[in-house]
Design a protein around this motif. Structure first.
Motif, PDB file in Angstrom:
ATOM      1  N   GLN A  27       0.835  -1.193   0.000  1.00  0.00           N
ATOM      2  CA  GLN A  27       0.000   0.000   0.000  1.00  0.00           C
ATOM      3  C   GLN A  27       0.871   1.244   0.000  1.00  0.00           C
ATOM      4  N   SER A  28       0.383   2.270  -0.699  1.00  0.00           N
ATOM      5  CA  SER A  28       1.024   3.579  -0.683  1.00  0.00           C
ATOM      6  C   SER A  28       0.482   4.380   0.496  1.00  0.00           C
ATOM      7  N   LEU A  29       1.350   5.092   1.162  1.00  0.00           N
ATOM      8  CA  LEU A  29       0.967   5.855   2.355  1.00  0.00           C
ATOM      9  C   LEU A  29       0.610   7.279   1.943  1.00  0.00           C
ATOM     10  N   THR A  30      -0.529   7.425   1.284  1.00  0.00           N
ATOM     11  CA  THR A  30      -0.947   8.745   0.809  1.00  0.00           C
ATOM     12  C   THR A  30      -1.833   9.482   1.804  1.00  0.00           C
ATOM     13  N   ALA A  31      -2.306   8.801   2.836  1.00  0.00           N
ATOM     14  CA  ALA A  31      -3.185   9.434   3.830  1.00  0.00           C
ATOM     15  C   ALA A  31      -2.436   9.843   5.083  1.00  0.00           C
ATOM     16  N   GLY A  32      -1.115   9.765   5.067  1.00  0.00           N
ATOM     17  CA  GLY A  32      -0.344  10.129   6.247  1.00  0.00           C
ATOM     18  C   GLY A  32      -0.349   9.022   7.284  1.00  0.00           C
ATOM     19  N   LEU A  33       0.138   9.379   8.460  1.00  0.00           N
ATOM     20  CA  LEU A  33       0.189   8.441   9.581  1.00  0.00           C
ATOM     21  C   LEU A  33      -0.742   8.912  10.692  1.00  0.00           C
ATOM     22  N   PRO A  34      -1.379   7.969  11.391  1.00  0.00           N
ATOM     23  CA  PRO A  34      -1.308   6.507  11.242  1.00  0.00           C
ATOM     24  C   PRO A  34      -2.023   6.030   9.985  1.00  0.00           C
ATOM     25  N   HIS A  35      -1.559   4.883   9.466  1.00  0.00           N
ATOM     26  CA  HIS A  35      -2.102   4.327   8.231  1.00  0.00           C
ATOM     27  C   HIS A  35      -2.611   2.920   8.503  1.00  0.00           C
ATOM     28  N   ARG A  36      -3.805   2.639   8.023  1.00  0.00           N
ATOM     29  CA  ARG A  36      -4.439   1.338   8.247  1.00  0.00           C
ATOM     30  C   ARG A  36      -4.224   0.448   7.028  1.00  0.00           C
ATOM     31  N   VAL A  37      -3.761  -0.782   7.280  1.00  0.00           N
ATOM     32  CA  VAL A  37      -3.519  -1.774   6.233  1.00  0.00           C
ATOM     33  C   VAL A  37      -4.446  -2.953   6.490  1.00  0.00           C
ATOM     34  N   GLU A  38      -5.386  -3.177   5.576  1.00  0.00           N
ATOM     35  CA  GLU A  38      -6.307  -4.297   5.708  1.00  0.00           C
ATOM     36  C   GLU A  38      -5.598  -5.588   5.318  1.00  0.00           C
ATOM     37  N   LEU A  39      -5.643  -6.574   6.208  1.00  0.00           N
ATOM     38  CA  LEU A  39      -5.007  -7.859   5.951  1.00  0.00           C
ATOM     39  C   LEU A  39      -6.012  -8.902   5.482  1.00  0.00           C
ATOM     40  N   GLY A  40      -7.093  -9.057   6.194  1.00  0.00           N
ATOM     41  CA  GLY A  40      -8.095 -10.059   5.862  1.00  0.00           C
ATOM     42  C   GLY A  40      -8.565 -10.766   7.110  1.00  0.00           C
ATOM     43  N   ALA A  41      -9.669 -11.500   6.976  1.00  0.00           N
ATOM     44  CA  ALA A  41     -10.255 -12.235   8.099  1.00  0.00           C
ATOM     45  C   ALA A  41     -10.604 -11.304   9.248  1.00  0.00           C
ATOM     46  N   GLY A  42     -10.982 -10.052   8.901  1.00  0.00           N
ATOM     47  CA  GLY A  42     -11.337  -9.090   9.933  1.00  0.00           C
ATOM     48  C   GLY A  42     -10.163  -8.526  10.702  1.00  0.00           C
ATOM     49  N   VAL A  43      -8.941  -8.724  10.209  1.00  0.00           N
ATOM     50  CA  VAL A  43      -7.730  -8.266  10.891  1.00  0.00           C
ATOM     51  C   VAL A  43      -7.091  -7.160  10.064  1.00  0.00           C
ATOM     52  N   HIS A  44      -6.598  -6.143  10.721  1.00  0.00           N
ATOM     53  CA  HIS A  44      -5.893  -5.058  10.057  1.00  0.00           C
ATOM     54  C   HIS A  44      -4.700  -4.640  10.908  1.00  0.00           C
ATOM     55  N   ALA A  45      -3.761  -3.974  10.271  1.00  0.00           N
ATOM     56  CA  ALA A  45      -2.570  -3.461  10.948  1.00  0.00           C
ATOM     57  C   ALA A  45      -2.531  -1.950  10.780  1.00  0.00           C
ATOM     58  N   VAL A  46      -2.151  -1.254  11.825  1.00  0.00           N
ATOM     59  CA  VAL A  46      -2.065   0.202  11.816  1.00  0.00           C
ATOM     60  C   VAL A  46      -0.594   0.586  11.963  1.00  0.00           C
ATOM     61  N   LEU A  47      -0.072   1.284  10.962  1.00  0.00           N
ATOM     62  CA  LEU A  47       1.308   1.757  10.993  1.00  0.00           C
ATOM     63  C   LEU A  47       1.359   3.082  11.740  1.00  0.00           C
ATOM     64  N   ILE A  48       2.131   3.125  12.818  1.00  0.00           N
ATOM     65  CA  ILE A  48       2.204   4.322  13.650  1.00  0.00           C
ATOM     66  C   ILE A  48       3.658   4.717  13.837  1.00  0.00           C
ATOM     67  N   LEU A  49       3.856   5.980  14.162  1.00  0.00           N
ATOM     68  CA  LEU A  49       5.185   6.516  14.461  1.00  0.00           C
ATOM     69  C   LEU A  49       5.070   7.389  15.700  1.00  0.00           C
ATOM     70  N   PRO A  50       5.368   6.846  16.882  1.00  0.00           N
ATOM     71  CA  PRO A  50       5.321   7.665  18.097  1.00  0.00           C
ATOM     72  C   PRO A  50       6.439   8.706  18.076  1.00  0.00           C
ATOM     73  N   THR A  51       6.088   9.961  18.044  1.00  0.00           N
ATOM     74  CA  THR A  51       7.077  11.035  18.025  1.00  0.00           C
ATOM     75  C   THR A  51       6.471  12.269  18.665  1.00  0.00           C
ATOM     76  N   GLY A  52       7.298  13.013  19.379  1.00  0.00           N
ATOM     77  CA  GLY A  52       6.853  14.262  19.980  1.00  0.00           C
ATOM     78  C   GLY A  52       7.578  15.464  19.416  1.00  0.00           C
ATOM     79  N   LEU A  53       8.237  15.272  18.263  1.00  0.00           N
ATOM     80  CA  LEU A  53       9.036  16.339  17.657  1.00  0.00           C
ATOM     81  C   LEU A  53       8.285  16.909  16.460  1.00  0.00           C
TER      82      LEU A  53
END
Length: 217
Positions: A27-53
Motif C-alpha cells: 500500500q502507498s501511504l498517501t493518507a499520512g500516519l497513522p495508516h491502516r492496512v487491511e489484511l483479511g479475516a477481519g484483521v488489520h494493521a495500523v502503521l504508527i510513528l510515536p514522536t513528539g518532535l
C-alpha cells in the motif's frame, strides 16, 4: 594504513522472498500516519510513528527519507575517515499494531524480514460480543517513509509491503530434536558440553546410584 577490503567478502544483497501460503499486501501511504492496512479475516494493521518532535517534521524537506527497509538490508561498510553529517533521526520507532476490530492482537516493530505471530501469548480469547478469535502471522518485507507522510496526507512516494497468513498451522521452521542425555554422555568428552547442575544431572545421578545399590545387594 589502507583499509582492509572487506566489501569483497560480504554476502550479496538478496531480496526477502514471500514464503508459500502468505498473502502479500502493498500500500502507498498517501493518507499520512497513522495508516491502516487491511489484511483479511477481519484483521488489520495500523502503521504508527510515536514522536513528539512536531516542529522537526514541519521544518524538514517533505521528500527527506525518514525510514527505509534498505537500511536493514544494506551491508555495513567500514566507517569513513570523515564523519558523515547527522541524519534526520537515528532510527524512528515505526511499529505495526495488529488488531481484530477493536481488540489489539500485538505490536510488531518494523524490521526487514521479521516474522511475528499475533497474539504470541497463547490462544486469543473471544471478546464480549462473541467474535471468534483469530491469530495471524505477519512478515515485514519493505517500506519507505518520507517526512511529508509524517506531516500529513499527500503522495510523497511512501509505501509499505507486508505479507500475512492465518496462524492456524504448525510452524514451518524448527530445529533438530534434542539428544537423549544418556546418548549424549556416551560421546567423547571433547564433543560434549554439559553443566554440573540441573534436573538432568540429578536424574542421572539418581539412576546411577539406584543401579549401584542393586549391584551391591
Amino acid at each position: 594504513m589502507p583499509q582492509f577490503p572487506i566489501d569483497r567478502y560480504l554476502l550479496p544483497e538478496t531480496p526477502i522472498e514471500v514464503p508459500a501460503g502468505f498473502t502479500e499486501v502493498r500500500q502507498s501511504l498517501t493518507a499520512g500516519l497513522p495508516h491502516r492496512v487491511e489484511l483479511g479475516a477481519g484483521v488489520h494493521a495500523v502503521l504508527i510513528l510515536p514522536t513528539g518532535l512536531a516542529r522537526q517534521w514541519l521544518d524538514t524537506d517533505p521528500l527527506a527519507v525518514v525510514s527505509s527497509s534498505a537500511d536493514d538490508l544494506a551491508p555495513r561498510p567500514a566507517p569513513p575517515a570523515t564523519p558523515r553529517p547527522p541524519a534526520l533521526v537515528g532510527r524512528v520507532p515505526l511499529r505495526l499494531v495488529v488488531r481484530q476490530g477493536t481488540r489489539i492482537l500485538g505490536s510488531v516493530p518494523l524490521a526487514a524480514g521479521l516474522r511475528r505471530v499475533c497474539p504470541d501469548a497463547g490462544p486469543p480469547a473471544a471478546d464480549a460480543a462473541g467474535t471468534a478469535p483469530v491469530a495471524v502471522e505477519l512478515l515485514v518485507l519493505t517500506w519507505l517513509l518520507h517526512a511529508g507522510t509524517v506531516r500529513g496526507s499527500g503522495d510523497y512516494g511512501s509505501s509499505v509491503t507486508l505479507a500475512w497468513r492465518p496462524a492456524d498451522r504448525a510452524v514451518d521452521r524448527f530445529g533438530p530434536p534434542p539428544i537423549n542425555e544418556f546418548v549424549w554422555r556416551r560421546r567423547p568428552p571433547a564433543q560434549r558440553v554439559e553443566s554440573e547442575l540441573g534436573p538432568g544431572k540429578l536424574r542421572y545421578r539418581y539412576l546411577l546410584d539406584k543401579k549401584l545399590r542393586r549391584v551391591l545387594r
